[in-house]
Design an enzyme around this catalytic site. Structure first.
Site, PDB file in Angstrom:
ATOM      1  N   GLU A   1       0.612  10.672   9.463  1.00  0.00           N
ATOM      2  CA  GLU A   1       0.302   9.667   9.603  1.00  0.00           C
ATOM      3  C   GLU A   1       0.102   8.912   9.906  1.00  0.00           C
ATOM      4  OE1 GLU A   1       3.195   8.329  11.460  1.00  0.00           O
ATOM      5  OE2 GLU A   1       2.949   9.371  13.386  1.00  0.00           O
TER       6      GLU A   1
ATOM      7  N   ASN B   1       5.908   3.166   8.539  1.00  0.00           N
ATOM      8  CA  ASN B   1       4.961   3.336   8.467  1.00  0.00           C
ATOM      9  C   ASN B   1       4.024   4.065   7.025  1.00  0.00           C
ATOM     10  OD1 ASN B   1       4.547   5.591   9.163  1.00  0.00           O
ATOM     11  ND2 ASN B   1       3.217   6.097  11.515  1.00  0.00           N
TER      12      ASN B   1
END
Ligand code: GLP
Length: 241
Positions: free
Chosen positions: A143, A136
């Site tokens: 993140e 991702n």
């Protein structure tokens, strides 16, 4: 951003090892930023080989790892502390006290994050930072999010990361939901960055990285575009898909 496209995982690992071996020879008291995951295992094998066969000396090297799961002690087989001993530290002559992995069991985590950054600074800052990349676009455990931390911080892992990383645990329920991670600012402070990626699964992320001129917190690896000395080493699968 310099890019090397190598035939396969082995060649990618060897190319990365050349950079690290030359750097260690040139500066024996180098400060390394190290990463975990499946990507760097081949590089670590090459470093171990260079130590055993060519006498590459780690006695003055210092290292700082990028991240660790909150709640796992270094004795837990899925912790990054354990991984680093198994995959590298136990096989080279780096002094134990020089090899730092964030403490996932620190009592006061917020305080500990600050201390970790201070330790890096005191040591003189990271000379070469090794990075893998998540599917991702995460680097370390930064993140995709509305904003990203500059310094070392506690991050909530995404469902995607928990699922992808569950292969290192007995069950998905065992994967911690939070981690300590060096921040984007800490990573960008390194004098040189080497990012590795291999396999088809990384192809979309590498394609996106090599085809953008914008940075966004929704794609953390894009921040590397702001750094003046980044070397990306990929295998053909990660490049072509
Ligand atoms: C993990 C780590 C990252 C690593 C990435 C890729 O979650 N926190 O530091 O670079 O994901 O892992 P792998 O190399 O196994 O693909």
């Amino acid at each position: 951003m310099k890019i090397f496209i190598e035939k396969n995982y082995e060649e990618m690992s060897k190319k990365a090892a050349e950079i690290f071996i030359d750097a260690i020879k040139e500066k024996p008291n180098i400060i390394l930023g190290l990463a975990t995951g499946s990507t760097p295992i081949g590089l670590y094998k090459e470093l171990i080989r260079a130590h055993k066969e060519e006498g590459l000396d780690f006695s003055k090297v210092t290292s700082f790892n990028l991240d660790e799961y909150v709640g796992l002690s270094p004795d837990h087989p899925s912790s990054y502390g354990y991984y680093m001993r198994e995959e590298l530290f136990d096989h080279i002559n780096i002094p134990k006290e020089n090899a730092h992995v964030p403490n996932g069991k620190a009592e006061n985590l917020e305080e500990y994050c600050k201390e970790y950054d201070e330790m890096i600074e005191k040591a003189g800052g990271i000379d070469i930072q090794l990075l893998g990349v998540g599917e991702n676009g995460h680097i370390a455990f930064n993140e995709p999010d509305e904003s990203l931390s500059i310094g070392t911080n506690i991050v909530k892992l995404t469902d995607n990361t928990i699922e992808v990383n569950s292969r290192f645990f007995d069950s998905i329920e065992e994967v911690p939901k939070t981690a300590i991670s060096m921040g984007i600012g800490g990573i960008l402070k390194a004098k040189k960055i080497v990012l590795l990626a291999n396999g088809k699964k990384k192809a979309p992320v590498i394609k996106k990285l090599l085809n953008t001129d914008r940075v966004t917190t929704k794609f953390p690896v894009s921040f590397l575009l702001l750094h003046p000395d980044v070397t990306v080493i990929v295998d053909e699968e990660a490049y072509n898909g």
